[in-house]
Design an enzyme around this catalytic site. Structure first.
Site, short mmCIF file in Angstrom:
data_model
loop_
_atom_site.label_atom_id
_atom_site.label_comp_id
_atom_site.label_asym_id
_atom_site.label_seq_id
_atom_site.Cartn_x
_atom_site.Cartn_y
_atom_site.Cartn_z
N SER A 700 0.70 -1.32 -0.03
CA SER A 700 -0.12 -0.08 0.03
C SER A 700 0.75 1.43 -0.06
O SER A 700 0.39 2.33 0.02
CB SER A 700 -0.91 -0.03 1.13
OG SER A 700 -0.29 0.50 2.42
N LYS A 743 -6.27 4.53 8.75
CA LYS A 743 -5.18 5.38 8.12
C LYS A 743 -5.79 6.67 8.00
O LYS A 743 -5.11 7.62 8.35
CB LYS A 743 -5.22 4.74 6.66
CG LYS A 743 -4.21 3.46 6.71
CD LYS A 743 -4.12 3.04 5.13
CE LYS A 743 -2.87 1.70 4.84
NZ LYS A 743 -3.08 1.28 3.52
#
Ligand code: ADP
Length: 797
Positions: A700, A743
């Site tokens: 990611s 996140k």
């Protein structure tokens, strides 16, 4: 009785009888008669006679005086005291009187030695004692083949009788064996056998030796039958007695020995106590049978035997484990809901799931299999404490095992009893602690199993957690099936990535998200502060901690998804206040953000991770870590060289691959960003990712690295306040990522203003609190060009 082979030798008789002559054979004699009631005298056999009656005494004395023999005749009827002539049998035995003893009771005891059969012809005197004319019946000693055969047959029968009848002395058989006259043998055997008087007299009456032997053999055979039957019955009785008694005697013996050794009382008492308890307990049949077997083993063991301790511990386990005891579930849904709410803020999904569980269970009863729940989320988000509070709300016991430190299967399923110090595994240990068959059983950190799990441990856990199998969980130590199907298992994990797949399949995962600032504030107000006040004994003290102060702690003193450190910091403040109180110092009425320094020192986290200004070669990524979400910088430095690539910061394989992908993308799109294509050959690249910020889902960071690389090569600055996450393909497509909410929360916490995220993650927007959606600019992107449009300041000036 003594047996004479030859006619008696007068020298062995008493001295006063020494001169006794053996009267010459003659056909007829006149002799005193001695009637006897309880015996039959036979020729050549010595028998003891008790003389009590006066008439008998006179007859005896007459014989002694006359130095003659006397005739011993048996009465037909024992009862008659004063028999007349007709009361006596016709055939008697002429006997010599041997030793004579006068007894203290006035009777006389003599030994009579039989000589010849005699027949009474006529009584010559009736008073004061009987006398009669008698005829000696001398028998022929002719031996034919058939007498010989008969003698052998009689001997064989007699031998068996001697063996079976203890009353006949063994030497009687030896004596009989040495007799070679048929008549004598018959007399001798008849005299020692337990025959009736009639039977004996019958033998005496039989004058023909062969016939006598025949009759005797019939009597012997009858007697043998009886003896054999008797002995058979005795054997049977003996066997019956043996079975029961043998064990009893052995135990008694053992008891005595143990008593002598001073071991008895405690052990016996213990065994008995255990036996009682086991008898009263409702145990599954198999368990009960096993327990009884072990009890029996234990009861016959001396207490010093090494196995005693082992068996006793084993039995203790059986007794202490819950087999049927269960708590009643609280079935009041509103009450349960209220209790869950009173302990935990938010967490609507989990609370709902628990209420559904109770509702279904109420309808379906125990038919319903307990679900295995898996609470997944960052630390400190209330997974464990909610498990505990579920147990409370349901009214069940709560037990907890951390799987984090567990290395091998035996820790879960126990060691076989053959190992020294063997114990059941953690599952059963905790069932024992719970004491009920339906506790809430929390298995913490199931995701930490994978890394250092040995042997077949995950399959052991699988057996415990699989509703198909766990009604008969097998523990090596217990070695009996144990029913776990009523246990409500709750496992916890920080992330689902490292949970072994078969395990994951059996569980229903429920996600716990990190909290945003407001949620943390509410949790502090409603739960953490009251609890800490209480724990520090400050509940009664009048002071206040402002929202500002809490927010300051959340933002600058902690950096976490959950509230564990927040609670710790609050505790730290209260500890200091308590001390001040203890030292009789005044404490402030209110604690605000400015006074925090005093209690917590300088803030450990600032939003300094953010670049102060736009920079070249540094991009900010968003990671999903063990601790929730975090942001981290990726730095790229270029230096003159030959196109080498240096990576630092302990990057994993996946991360390295995604750097390669990013680099390939950059090279193939160099022209789009005005990068000199030869720059890649003339320069070395150094890429650094600070340790500790390595994202769990490696790829990611793809777009972040690509951005940092393009910025470094092109010289365009990366905009400050922008963070990004997304996997990159070689063609520059941006792929979705996990941990979206964590996140974004982390980015928001850190003061990021814009986040660049994959378009495909738009579906996760629902999980993002509205406040964050308002305060963060969230840009969904499909490709790398979109990323760069936002991230780069395209103006080099
Ligand atoms: P985890 O098991 O997820 O690591 P814990 O259950 O140990 O977290 O929670 C840490 C602390 O935070 C506990 O004291 C717990 O009471 C508190 N806590 C966490 N979430 C909440 C919540 N939603 N409401 C109230 N307290 C919470």
């Amino acid at each position: 009785m003594t047996y004479f082979k030859e006619k008696i030798d007068p020298s062995i008789l008493e001295e006063d009888m020494e001169e006794l002559e053996i009267i010459a054979d003659m056909d007829e004699l006149e002799l005193p008669i001695l009637p006897v009631r309880d015996t039959v005298a036979f020729p050549q056999i010595v028998i003891p006679l008790f003389i009590g009656r006066n008439r008998s005494m006179l007859a005896l004395e007459a014989a002694i005086v006359e130095k003659s023999e006397l005739v011993v005749v048996t009465q037909r009827d024992v009862e008659i005291d004063d028999p007349s002539t007709s009361d006596l049998y016709e055939i008697g035995t002429e006997c010599a009187v041997g030793r004579m003893l006068r007894m203290p009771d006035g009777t006389t005891n003599i030994l009579a030695q039989g000589h010849e059969r005699v027949q009474i012809i006529e009584f010559t005197q009736k008073t004061p004692y009987l006398r009669a004319r008698v005829r000696r019946l001398i028998e022929e000693n002719e031996k034919t083949l058939s007498t010989d055969a008969l003698m052998r047959a009689v001997l064989a029968l007699f031998e068996k009788c001697v063996q079976l009848n203890r009353n006949i002395p063994d030497d009687a058989y030896v004596a009989a064996m040495n007799i070679d006259e048929a008549g004598w043998m018959a007399d001798m055997v008849a005299s020692v056998m337990d025959f009736t008087l009639e039977q004996r007299q019958q033998i005496l009456d039989t004058l023909d030796p062969t016939l006598r032997l025949q009759r005797l053999s019939i009597l012997l055979a009858q007697e043998l039958d009886v003896l054999e039957l008797e002995s058979k019955i005795q054997d049977q009785v003996q066997q019956e007695v043996d079975k029961g008694q043998r064990e009893y005697f052995l135990r008694e013996q053992l008891r005595v020995i143990q008593g002598e050794l001073g071991e008895l009382d405690t052990q016996l008492a213990e065994v008995n106590e255990l036996r009682e308890r086991i008898k009263e307990m409702a145990l599954p049949d198999e368990t009960k049978a096993k327990a009884e077997k072990e009890l029996n083993r234990l009861s016959i063991m001396p207490s010093a035997a090494p196995d005693v301790g082992i068996i006793r511990t084993y039995l203790d386990w059986i007794v202490e484990l819950p087999w049927v005891t269960a708590t009643e579930d609280n079935s009041d849904l509103t009450e349960v809901a209220r209790m869950l709410d009173s302990n935990h803020f938010g967490l609507p999904k989990v609370k709902e799931r628990i209420l559904e569980y109770i509702a279904v269970r109420q309808r379906a009863g125990s038919k319903m299999r307990s679900p295995i729940l898996c609470f997944v989320g960052p630390p400190g988000t209330g997974k464990t404490s909610l498990g505990r509070s579920i147990a409370n709300a349901l009214g069940r016991k709560f037990v907890q095992v951390s799987l984090g430190g567990i290395r091998d299967e035996a820790e879960i399923r126990g060691h076989r009893r053959t190992y020294i110090g063997a114990l059941p595994g953690r599952i059963l240990q905790n069932m024992r602690r719970a004491g009920t068959t339906n506790p809430v059983f929390m298995l913490d950190e199931i995701d930490k199993l994978g890394s250092d799990f040995r042997g077949d441990s995950s399959s052991a856990l699988l057996e415990a957690l699989d509703p198909e199998q766990n009604h008969a969980f097998s523990d090596h130590y217990l070695d009996l099936p144990y029913d776990l199907s009523n246990v409500l298992f709750i496992t916890t994990a920080n992330s689902l990535y490292s949970i072994p797949h078969p395990l994951l399949d059996r569980m229903e995962s429920i996600e716990f998200f990190g909290y945003v600032e407001e949620e943390k504030l509410s949790i502090s107000r409603q739960f953490l502060i009251p609890r800490q006040l209480d724990e520090h004994g400050l509940a009664e003290v009048n002071f206040n901690i402002t929202d500002n102060a809490i927010q300051e702690i959340i933002c600058h003193y902690t950096n976490e998804a959950g509230v564990r450190n927040l609670e710790r910091k609050i505790g730290q403040i209260f500890r200091k206040l308590t001390r001040q109180l203890g030292e009789h110092k005044a404490i402030p009425k209110s604690i605000n953000r400015h006074s925090l320094n005093k209690y917590l020192g300088i803030p450990s986290f600032s939003k300094q991770k953010l670049n102060k200004e736009d920079e070249v070669g540094v991009a900010t990524g968003m990671a999903y870590t063990q601790a929730g979400g975090d942001i981290f910088p990726i730095e790229v430095a270029l230096m003159p060289g030959k196109g080498g690539l240096t990576l630092t910061g302990q990057l994993g394989e996946v991360m390295k691959e995604s750097i390669q992908a990013a680099l390939s993308f950059v090279r193939s799109h160099a022209a789009d960003y005005q990068i000199d294509p030869t720059a890649f050959e003339k320069q070395d690249i150094h890429l650094h990712v600070p340790e500790g910020a390595i994202p769990k889902d490696g790829p990611s960071a793809g777009i972040t690295m690509a951005t940092a690389l393009i910025s470094a090569f092109s010289g365009y600055k990366v905009r400050r306040g922008v963070a990004m996450t997304g996997e990159i393909t070689l063609r520059g497509k941006v792929l979705p990522v996990g941990g979206f909410r964590e996140k974004l929360l982390a980015a928001h916490r850190s003061g990021i203003t814009t986040v660049i995220v994959p378009a495909e993650n738009e579906k996760d927007l629902a999980d993002i609190p509205k406040k964050i959606q308002r305060e963060l600019k969230i840009v969904f992107v499909e490709g790398m060009e979109d990323v760069l449009k936002i991230a780069l300041v395209m103006d080099k000036g």
